[in-house]
Motif scaffolding. Structure first.
Motif, short mmCIF file in Angstrom:
data_model
loop_
_atom_site.label_atom_id
_atom_site.label_comp_id
_atom_site.label_asym_id
_atom_site.label_seq_id
_atom_site.Cartn_x
_atom_site.Cartn_y
_atom_site.Cartn_z
N ASP A 11 0.80 -1.23 0.00
CA ASP A 11 0.00 0.00 0.00
C ASP A 11 0.83 1.28 0.00
O ASP A 11 0.32 2.35 0.33
N SER A 12 2.09 1.18 -0.37
CA SER A 12 2.91 2.39 -0.44
C SER A 12 4.16 2.14 -1.28
O SER A 12 4.64 1.00 -1.40
N ALA A 13 4.69 3.23 -1.81
CA ALA A 13 5.97 3.15 -2.51
C ALA A 13 7.10 2.81 -1.55
O ALA A 13 8.11 2.22 -1.94
N ALA A 48 9.18 4.35 -10.79
CA ALA A 48 10.63 4.51 -10.93
C ALA A 48 11.38 3.39 -10.21
O ALA A 48 12.33 2.82 -10.75
N LEU A 49 10.94 3.06 -9.01
CA LEU A 49 11.59 2.00 -8.25
C LEU A 49 11.44 0.65 -8.95
O LEU A 49 12.40 -0.13 -9.04
N CYS A 55 11.04 -4.86 -12.21
CA CYS A 55 9.84 -5.40 -11.59
C CYS A 55 8.62 -4.83 -12.30
O CYS A 55 8.56 -3.63 -12.59
N GLN A 56 7.64 -5.67 -12.58
CA GLN A 56 6.39 -5.22 -13.21
C GLN A 56 5.50 -4.57 -12.16
O GLN A 56 5.12 -5.20 -11.17
N ALA A 66 -3.02 6.06 -13.85
CA ALA A 66 -2.10 5.11 -14.50
C ALA A 66 -1.87 5.51 -15.96
O ALA A 66 -0.74 5.44 -16.47
N ILE A 67 -2.93 5.95 -16.63
CA ILE A 67 -2.79 6.41 -18.02
C ILE A 67 -1.93 7.67 -18.07
O ILE A 67 -0.99 7.77 -18.86
N GLU A 68 -2.24 8.62 -17.20
CA GLU A 68 -1.52 9.89 -17.21
C GLU A 68 -0.04 9.71 -16.88
O GLU A 68 0.82 10.42 -17.42
N GLU A 69 0.25 8.75 -16.01
CA GLU A 69 1.64 8.52 -15.60
C GLU A 69 2.34 7.46 -16.45
O GLU A 69 3.43 7.00 -16.14
N ARG A 70 1.67 7.06 -17.52
CA ARG A 70 2.23 6.11 -18.49
C ARG A 70 2.64 4.79 -17.84
O ARG A 70 3.70 4.22 -18.15
#
Length: 201
Positions: A11-13, A48-49, A55-56, A66-70
């Protein structure tokens, strides 16, 4: 399409930064309550990570971001599936995973031409209150027959000790949340999952 057999959900980066470098190849970022700016920052960091460690990344729910951030993969629950713009997701080249819990949901999911289908909860789970009883391994077998050749993800109450049965029943990937995130040593538990799923990789 082939999914890694070890499907981590966090639930977090920060969790991604902590666990993905250990060798995780498939991770879902599942954030439920956060403002859009916070979500965007988390998705960017997670992307980025994940890219850095081969990793997918799968973004849960937030398909517009998700679309906006490609990003290239989203996962939708049934409620989100009803309101999502599937042609827009498809036009963006984003792959799609869908949750299912019963036959009606499976029928709706398959009509959306997903890239994988998830079934849960296979075993009792503490992650969230479920109106569905544990599905059991026979349901995993039935679902695999119904969705093949696309991958089937099993989720709910899984741990390394239960993986043999889940994969023998036909699952292609096993999703995990609390068995790792609530473990006293998440890094060590992640290592156990990676080692245990190696034979199906």
């Amino acid at each position: 399409m082939k999914l890694d057999p070890f499907y981590l959900i966090v639930d977090s980066a920060a969790w991604i930064e902590r666990l993905v470098p250990l060798g995780v190849r498939l991770v879902q970022l599942r954030i439920k309550n956060m403002d859009e700016d916070g979500l965007r920052a988390e998705i960017r960091k997670a992307k980025a990570l994940s890219a850095r460690h081969d990793c997918q990344l799968i973004v849960n729910d937030h398909w517009r971001l998700a679309i906006e951030e490609r990003c290239d993969f989203v996962h939708l629950g049934q409620e989100d599936l009803r309101t999502a713009n599937l042609p827009e997701i498809q036009a963006a080249g984003i792959r799609l995973g869908l949750s299912t819990h019963d036959h009606d949901e499976l029928e709706m999911a398959m009509a959306a031409s997903p890239d994988y289908v998830a079934l849960g909860p296979v075993y009792p789970t503490i992650l969230k209150k479920m109106k569905w009883a544990p599905q059991g391994l026979e349901r995993v077998r039935a679902w695999k027959d119904a969705v093949a050749p696309i991958p089937l993800v099993a989720i709910g109450g899984l741990n390394p000790e239960r993986l043999d049965g889940v994969f023998e029943a036909g699952a292609d990937s096993a999703a995990v949340v609390t068995d790792i995130t609530l473990n006293p040593d998440p890094e060590a538990r992640t290592g156990e999952w990676i080692e245990k799923t190696e034979q199906w990789r």
